[in-house]
Design an enzyme around this catalytic site. Structure first.
Site, PDB file in Angstrom:
ATOM      1  N   ASP A  43       1.370   3.791  -3.160  1.00 28.77           N
ATOM      2  CA  ASP A  43       0.894   5.473  -2.874  1.00 28.77           C
ATOM      3  C   ASP A  43       2.033   6.575  -3.197  1.00 28.77           C
ATOM      4  O   ASP A  43       1.815   7.433  -3.950  1.00 28.77           O
ATOM      5  CB  ASP A  43       0.234   5.439  -1.425  1.00 28.77           C
ATOM      6  N   ASP A  91     -17.197  12.093 -17.494  1.00 26.67           N
ATOM      7  CA  ASP A  91     -18.347  11.393 -16.822  1.00 26.67           C
ATOM      8  C   ASP A  91     -18.282   9.807 -17.200  1.00 26.67           C
ATOM      9  O   ASP A  91     -17.825   9.696 -18.438  1.00 26.67           O
ATOM     10  CB  ASP A  91     -19.602  11.906 -17.476  1.00 26.67           C
ATOM     11  N   ILE A  92     -18.277   8.909 -16.434  1.00 29.98           N
ATOM     12  CA  ILE A  92     -18.033   7.564 -16.596  1.00 29.98           C
ATOM     13  C   ILE A  92     -19.638   6.816 -16.819  1.00 29.98           C
ATOM     14  O   ILE A  92     -20.137   7.022 -15.708  1.00 29.98           O
ATOM     15  CB  ILE A  92     -17.250   6.769 -15.726  1.00 29.98           C
ATOM     16  N   SER A 126      -7.227   1.876  -3.885  1.00 30.99           N
ATOM     17  CA  SER A 126      -5.884   2.492  -3.220  1.00 30.99           C
ATOM     18  C   SER A 126      -4.994   3.070  -4.645  1.00 30.99           C
ATOM     19  O   SER A 126      -4.210   3.757  -4.194  1.00 30.99           O
ATOM     20  CB  SER A 126      -5.114   1.160  -2.724  1.00 30.99           C
ATOM     21  N   GLU A 136       0.753  -1.171  -0.036  1.00 32.47           N
ATOM     22  CA  GLU A 136      -0.064   0.253  -0.131  1.00 32.47           C
ATOM     23  C   GLU A 136       0.974   1.154  -0.109  1.00 32.47           C
ATOM     24  O   GLU A 136       0.754   2.093  -0.840  1.00 32.47           O
ATOM     25  CB  GLU A 136      -0.952  -0.066   1.200  1.00 32.47           C
ATOM     26  N   ASP A 149     -23.190   9.446 -10.340  1.00 32.83           N
ATOM     27  CA  ASP A 149     -23.942   7.967  -9.776  1.00 32.83           C
ATOM     28  C   ASP A 149     -23.007   7.473  -8.857  1.00 32.83           C
ATOM     29  O   ASP A 149     -21.868   7.723  -8.738  1.00 32.83           O
ATOM     30  CB  ASP A 149     -24.137   7.078 -10.988  1.00 32.83           C
ATOM     31  N   GLY A 169     -23.869  11.414 -15.822  1.00 37.91           N
ATOM     32  CA  GLY A 169     -24.147  12.244 -14.470  1.00 37.91           C
ATOM     33  C   GLY A 169     -23.700  11.577 -13.297  1.00 37.91           C
ATOM     34  O   GLY A 169     -23.033  10.505 -13.639  1.00 37.91           O
TER      35      GLY A 169
END
Ligand SMILES: *[C@@H]1O[C@H](CO)[C@@H](O)[C@H](O)[C@H]1NC(C)=O
Ligand SMILES: *[C@@H]1O[C@H](CO)[C@@H](O)[C@H](O)[C@H]1NC(C)=O
Ligand SMILES: *[C@@H]1O[C@H](CO)[C@@H](O)[C@H](O)[C@H]1NC(C)=O
Length: 599
Positions: free
Chosen positions: A307, A553-554, A511, A303, A578, A576
Site C-alpha cells: 500500500d 471501460d473494461i 489490495s 499488505e 458491470d 458499461g
C-alpha cells in the site's frame, strides 16, 4: 472524555431528561430484564476456539463500546449524497463533525437508560460517554462484562493468519434498551482480513529483470510495462499520469494499516531506488499510531508495504500518513486490551480537525459480508458516510474471491459478498489484469449486498446492466439484485512488484488495485485543493455521473468463483458498468480535466 458522573450532573440539572428511578418503567421490577440481541451459530470461517489458552478473566481488561442509536441517519445519508452530487447546490459543501453530530445525536433518553442500567449493575464508575456522545465506553475486566452482557468470551484463533481475538458468540441487552442501543463491541465481530491474496513469486533482487512468463496477462503492449510485471512506471503509462510533472505537496493521502501489518521505510527506499516514476518524488511517509497501534521499523507486512510503496510512487510529493491501527493480540499474555480496531479507527478519523483529515483513504481490508454482524456493518458504513461528508474520498478493496468462496450462507447456495466493499458510502475497487486488452481479473471481487440496498447514484448503471447483460440470468437466484452493487471501479491487481524485508516479491489482489486507484484520486484531490476548490469527498455520484467518460471501460474477461458449489459461476466484464470491473479503470489526465471543471 466526559465522565459518567459529570454527565449525570448535567442530566440532573436539565430536569426534563432524567426520569426519576421510581417512575422509570425499566426499573419497575427492580431489574432490567434482558434478551439475546445477537447470536452466532459458530465463529466465522477460518476461526476456531483456542482452548490452549488459559484466560484469567478477572484480570483481563476489556474496553467495551455501547453504541447508541443515532437519530435521522436516513436524512443525513440523503444530505451526504447531495453534497457529493455534481450539479446539486450543496456539492462540495463538506460538513464539520459538530454539524454532523448535532444532526444525528442520539436521544437523551438513550443515554439515560444505558447509564441507569450500568448504575444498577454497579458499573457507573467504569463508564464514560464518548467524546462525540454517541457511545458509552466501559473499561473494566472481562468477567464483569460477561455478567453484564450474559456473554461468554473465548479466545479464537485464525487458521491461516494465526491472529487471536477475544470474542463471544452471543450477548444480551435489557429489553428496555431496544431502539436505544444498536451495537456493543467487541462481542461478535471477528475482524477483517488483509486482501493481498497471494505471493505468486519471491525472487532475490539480483534476478529482478527475469520476466515472469507465466503471469496472468501480457502487459508489454503499454510503454513502461514489460515482462509481465506491474511497476509504478507501467501504471503511470497505463493510467495516463506519466506526463503529470507538477510537484504537488498540497493535501494528505491516508493509508489504513491493521492486523500488525507494518510499513517499513527502508523497504520503501529500496523500492523507490528501482521503481520511482518521477525523479522529484518524496521518499517517505508519516506513521501515526491509532488505538494502541505501533510504528515499528521492523517486521514488515506485505499488505502495508504494498500500500505504501504504490501509494508513495503514484502520489509523488503529496504527504502520506500510514495509520497503524492497533487492537489485535495485545491482550494475549499481558491481558490489557481488546479494542475492536475498525470502528475505533473510523471514530479516530472523525475526531480529527478538517485540516488533519486525509483527502483520500485507501483500505485494503475486508471480509465476507455474511460473517460481519449486521449491526456492525451498518454502524461502520454510517461512519464511512460521515467521513465522506467531511470531504474524504474512501477507496476500499473489492476482495479476492470473485463472486464468492464458500458460496453457502446459512445452508443456502449463493454468491458471497464482501464488507466494507458492500457499503454504499465507499468507492469499491475491483481487479483487472493484462493490457492488451486490460481484462477482468478472475479473482477480483464483485457482487450485490444482502444488507445495503442499491443507492440512487448507481440505479441507472445497474438497471442497464441487469436488462442488457445476457449471461447473468442463469445465476439470478444466487445474488440479490436489489442490493448495493460493486465494484464501482477497477485497476490492475496482479503481478505487482514490491519490496519486503529488502527482497523483491510479486503480489496479486485487489489490495494492489486499491492504493493504485486511491493514489490517482489523491492526485486529483490535491490538484483541486491547490486551485482553491474542495476535495472530491465521497466519489460515487461523481464517478457514476460526470466522470464516467474519463474511466476506461473494461469489457473483456470475467470474474469467477464458487468452485465446486455453483457450476460456471461468474460475471462477465461487458460494455458499461458491470459487477466484474465496475465503470472501469482510471485515466488520470481525463479525470483531472473533469475534476477541475466540476464546481
Ligand atoms: C456534472 O453533472 C451535472 C449534473 O448532470 C451538471 O449539472 C454539470 O454541469 C456537470 N459538470 C461537468 C463539469 O460536466
Ligand atoms: C508456463 O506454464 C506452462 C503450463 O503450466 C508450462 O508448461 C511452462 O513451462 C511454463 N513456462 C514457464 C516459463 O515457466
Ligand atoms: C436483499 O437485499 C435487500 C437490501 O437491498 C435486503 O433488505 C434483503 O434482505 C436481501 N435479501 C436477502 C434474501 O438477503
Amino acid at each position: 472524555m466526559v465522565s459518567f458522573k459529570s454527565i449525570l450532573a448535567v442530566l440532573a440539572a436539565s430536569s426534563s431528561c432524567l426520569a426519576s428511578p421510581l417512575t422509570n418503567p425499566a426499573r419497575r421490577d427492580g431489574d432490567f430484564k434482558s434478551s439475546v440481541v445477537e447470536s452466532l451459530s459458530g465463529p466465522p470461517l477460518g476461526w476456531a476456539k483456542d482452548e490452549s489458552l488459559k484466560l484469567n478473566k478477572e484480570d483481563m481488561k476489556i474496553s467495551l463500546r455501547i453504541h447508541l442509536v443515532q437519530q435521522d441517519m436516513d436524512k443525513f445519508h440523503e444530505l451526504a449524497i447531495n453534497i457529493a452530487t455534481p450539479g446539486h447546490d450543496l456539492y462540495g459543501s463538506h460538513l464539520s463533525q459538530h454539524v454532523i453530530d448535532a444532526m444525528i445525536a442520539p436521544k437523551d433518553e438513550s443515554k439515560d437508560l444505558v447509564m441507569q442500567w450500568l448504575e444498577s449493575e454497579g458499573m457507573s464508575d467504569e463508564a464514560s460517554l464518548s467524546p462525540r456522545l454517541d457511545s458509552v465506553l466501559i473499561q473494566t475486566t472481562v468477567d464483569k462484562i460477561e455478567k453484564l452482557l450474559k456473554a461468554e468470551y473465548s479466545a479464537f484463533i485464525h487458521a491461516t493468519t494465526g491472529d487471536e481475538v477475544l470474542r463471544t458468540l452471543e450477548y444480551s441487552l435489557p429489553d428496555v434498551l431496544k431502539g436505544h442501543v444498536d451495537m456493543v463491541q467487541p462481542t461478535t465481530f471477528f475482524g477483517l482480513r488483509a486482501l493481498k491474496s497471494t505471493i505468486s513469486a519471491v525472487r532475490p533482487v539480483s534476478q529482478k529483470q527475469q520476466p515472469d512468463l507465466n503471469s496472468t496477462g501480457p502487459v508489454s503492449a503499454v510503454t513502461g510495462c514489460s515482462g509481465g510485471q506491474i511497476t509504478p512506471t507501467c501504471l503511470a503509462h497505463l493510467y495516463n499520469f506519466a506526463s503529470s510533472t507538477s510537484t504537488q505537496t498540497t493535501g494528505k493521502f491516508g493509508i489504513a494499516g491493521f492486523l500488525e501489518q507494518y510499513a517499513i521505510k527502508s523497504d520503501l527506499s529500496t523500492f523507490l531506488d528501482s521503481y520511482a516514476v518521477f525523479s522529484n518524488e518524496d521518499t517517505s511517509f508519516t506513521c501515526t499510531a491509532v488505538n494502541g497501534g505501533s510504528c515499528t521499523s521492523s517486521t514488515a507486512g506485505d499488505e502495508a508495504n504494498l500500500d505504501v510503496q504504490y501509494g508513495r510512487a503514484i502520489a509523488k510529493s503529496i504527504p502520506i500518513t500510514f495509520y497503524s491501527v492497533g487492537g489485535l493480540g495485545e491482550w494475549v499474555g499481558s491481558g490489557t486490551n481488546t479494542n475492536e480496531p475498525y470502528q475505533e479507527f473510523l471514530t479516530y478519523l472523525l475526531g480529527l480537525t478538517d485540516a488533519n483529515l486525509p483527502n483520500t483513504l485507501s483500505i485494503s481490508y475486508g471480509d465476507d459480508e455474511a460473517t460481519v454482524p449486521n449491526s456492525y456493518a451498518t454502524n461502520a458504513c454510517n461512519l464511512f458516510s460521515q467521513l465522506g461528508a467531511r470531504g474524504v474520498s474512501i477507496l476500499v478493496a473489492a476482495g479476492d474471491s470473485g463472486v464468492g468462496d464458500t458460496c453457502t450462507v446459512d445452508g443456502t447456495k449463493q454468491f458471497t459478498t464482501a464488507f466494507p466493499a458492500s457499503c454504499p458510502f465507499v468507492t469499491t475497487v475491483g481487479g483487472t489484469t493484462g493490457t492488451s486488452p486490460e481484462s477482468a481479473w478472475t479473482d477480483g471481487g464483485g457482487g450485490f449486498s444482502n444488507l445495503f440496498a442499491r443507492p440512487s447514484y448507481q440505479s441507472s448503471a445497474v438497471s442497464s446492466w441487469l436488462s442488457t447483460d445476457t449471461t447473468h440470468t442463469s445465476f439470478s437466484k444466487y445474488f440479490n439484485s436489489s442490493g448495493r452493487a460493486y465494484p464501482d471501479v477497477a485497476a490492475q491487481a496482479t503481478d505487482f512488484v514490491i519490496v519486503v524485508g529488502g527482497e523483491e516479491e510479486e503480489v496479486d489482489g485487489t489490495s494492489c488495485a486499491t492504493p493504485t486507484f486511491a493514489g490517482v484520486v489523491q492526485l486529483l484531490n490535491s490538484a483541486r485543493i491547490a486551485s482553491g476548490k474542495a476535495g472530491l469527498g465521497f466519489l460515487n455520484p461523481w464517478l457514476y455521473g460526470n466522470a464516467t467518460s474519463a474511466l476506461t471501460d473494461i469489457s473483456s474477461g470475467k470474474i469467477t468463483g464458487c468452485s465446486g458449489v455453483i457450476t460456471s459461476a461468474g460475471f462477465d466484464a461487458v460494455t458499461g458498468w458491470d459487477p466484474a470491473t465496475g465503470l472501469g479503470t482510471p485515466n488520470y489526465a481525463k479525470l483531472l480535466t473533469i475534476a477541475q471543471d466540476t464546481a
